[in-house]
Motif scaffolding. Structure first.
Motif, PDB file in Angstrom:
ATOM      1  N   HIS A   1       0.840  -1.206   0.000  1.00  0.00           N
ATOM      2  CA  HIS A   1       0.000   0.000   0.000  1.00  0.00           C
ATOM      3  C   HIS A   1       0.875   1.256   0.000  1.00  0.00           C
ATOM      4  O   HIS A   1       0.653   2.177  -0.800  1.00  0.00           O
TER       5      HIS A   1
ATOM      6  N   GLY B   1       2.592   1.638  -3.322  1.00  0.00           N
ATOM      7  CA  GLY B   1       1.618   1.991  -4.353  1.00  0.00           C
ATOM      8  C   GLY B   1       1.174   3.438  -4.271  1.00  0.00           C
ATOM      9  O   GLY B   1       1.097   4.134  -5.289  1.00  0.00           O
ATOM     10  N   VAL B   2       0.896   3.912  -3.061  1.00  0.00           N
ATOM     11  CA  VAL B   2       0.456   5.300  -2.888  1.00  0.00           C
ATOM     12  C   VAL B   2       1.579   6.260  -3.271  1.00  0.00           C
ATOM     13  O   VAL B   2       1.351   7.263  -3.954  1.00  0.00           O
TER      14      VAL B   2
ATOM     15  N   ARG C   1       1.924   6.161  -6.990  1.00  0.00           N
ATOM     16  CA  ARG C   1       0.761   6.794  -7.631  1.00  0.00           C
ATOM     17  C   ARG C   1       1.017   8.284  -7.815  1.00  0.00           C
ATOM     18  O   ARG C   1       0.755   8.833  -8.882  1.00  0.00           O
ATOM     19  N   ARG C   2       1.557   8.935  -6.803  1.00  0.00           N
ATOM     20  CA  ARG C   2       1.873  10.376  -6.923  1.00  0.00           C
ATOM     21  C   ARG C   2       2.907  10.619  -8.015  1.00  0.00           C
ATOM     22  O   ARG C   2       2.741  11.504  -8.859  1.00  0.00           O
TER      23      ARG C   2
ATOM     24  N   TRP D   1       1.348   9.787 -11.582  1.00  0.00           N
ATOM     25  CA  TRP D   1       0.437  10.790 -12.128  1.00  0.00           C
ATOM     26  C   TRP D   1       1.174  12.072 -12.491  1.00  0.00           C
ATOM     27  O   TRP D   1       0.817  12.748 -13.460  1.00  0.00           O
TER      28      TRP D   1
ATOM     29  N   SER E   1      -5.448   3.482 -15.545  1.00  0.00           N
ATOM     30  CA  SER E   1      -4.748   4.028 -14.376  1.00  0.00           C
ATOM     31  C   SER E   1      -5.732   4.588 -13.360  1.00  0.00           C
ATOM     32  O   SER E   1      -5.556   4.391 -12.150  1.00  0.00           O
TER      33      SER E   1
ATOM     34  N   HIS F   1      -7.346   1.554 -11.717  1.00  0.00           N
ATOM     35  CA  HIS F   1      -6.382   0.864 -10.852  1.00  0.00           C
ATOM     36  C   HIS F   1      -6.084   1.671  -9.588  1.00  0.00           C
ATOM     37  O   HIS F   1      -6.131   1.150  -8.479  1.00  0.00           O
ATOM     38  N   ASP F   2      -5.779   2.967  -9.778  1.00  0.00           N
ATOM     39  CA  ASP F   2      -5.297   3.788  -8.663  1.00  0.00           C
ATOM     40  C   ASP F   2      -6.391   4.259  -7.711  1.00  0.00           C
ATOM     41  O   ASP F   2      -6.119   4.473  -6.530  1.00  0.00           O
ATOM     42  N   PHE F   3      -7.603   4.427  -8.218  1.00  0.00           N
ATOM     43  CA  PHE F   3      -8.629   5.040  -7.370  1.00  0.00           C
ATOM     44  C   PHE F   3      -9.830   4.145  -7.096  1.00  0.00           C
ATOM     45  O   PHE F   3     -10.703   4.514  -6.313  1.00  0.00           O
TER      46      PHE F   3
ATOM     47  N   GLY G   1      -7.221  -0.483  -6.572  1.00  0.00           N
ATOM     48  CA  GLY G   1      -6.137  -0.431  -5.588  1.00  0.00           C
ATOM     49  C   GLY G   1      -6.636  -0.181  -4.162  1.00  0.00           C
ATOM     50  O   GLY G   1      -6.317  -0.956  -3.251  1.00  0.00           O
TER      51      GLY G   1
ATOM     52  N   GLY H   1      -2.286  -3.499 -13.667  1.00  0.00           N
ATOM     53  CA  GLY H   1      -0.912  -3.004 -13.691  1.00  0.00           C
ATOM     54  C   GLY H   1      -0.129  -3.575 -14.862  1.00  0.00           C
ATOM     55  O   GLY H   1       0.596  -2.852 -15.559  1.00  0.00           O
TER      56      GLY H   1
END
Length: 169
Positions: A48, A51-52, A55-56, A59, A111, A114-116, A119, A146
């Motif tokens: 987690h 991934g977080v 993610r930043r 993006w 994305s 997956h990300d929002f 995930g 992914g």
């Protein structure tokens, strides 16, 4: 103008390296490392957190790619008139550009999902009951999203090479 174009292309390439390299690192290093038994107690937290954090970065890289990609087109002389011309889209360059833009749109959609969506759902389910069938399903879904994004990103990279070096057909 040439200096601005060189800087824009450099930023575009840097963002692509960060984004694609980050996905490769996650898939080839982080996820396999997390399967080791000694990391089992902190596996979900590590995945987690990684991934977080990515993610930043991801993006930011995607945003940079979108801005510099548009700027690169403009600095190469493709203004609104050219971009709305049927002749451009029938040319080899236009066909490759269209394919690249379609794949970029698919990547952005995957994305986002997956990300929002997937995930965060995976994190919730894995924290609750990591051995449940639901956890296995959502983990597989996140993994496949992914992988699909990585493969699509590599296809976009190939198309980018064709835009500057010519399509092989």
């Amino acid at each position: 103008m040439h200096a601005l174009y060189v800087v824009s292309v450099w930023l575009h390439l840097l963002a692509a390296m960060v984004w694609i390299g980050g996905m490769v690192f996650l898939a080839a290093v982080v996820v396999p490392a997390l399967k080791s038994p000694e990391l089992a107690p902190s596996r979900v937290a590590l995945l987690h957190g990684t991934g977080v954090r990515f993610r930043r970065v991801g993006w930011l890289a995607l945003g940079t790619l979108l801005v510099t990609g548009l700027l690169n087109l403009l600095l190469r002389g493709y203004g609104l008139t050219q971009l709305t011309s049927a002749a451009l889209w029938r040319s080899s360059f236009g066909e490759v550009l269209a394919a690249k833009l379609v794949l970029v749109a698919v990547i952005l959609a995957l994305s986002l999902v997956h990300d929002f969506v997937v995930g965060p759902r995976a994190t919730r389910v894995l924290r609750t009951d990591p051995t449940s069938p639901a956890a296995a399903r959502v983990r597989r879904a996140a993994s496949w999203l992914g992988r699909a994004n990585l493969l699509l990103a590599l296809a976009v990279l190939a198309l980018a090479v064709m835009l500057v070096r010519g399509a092989p057909w």
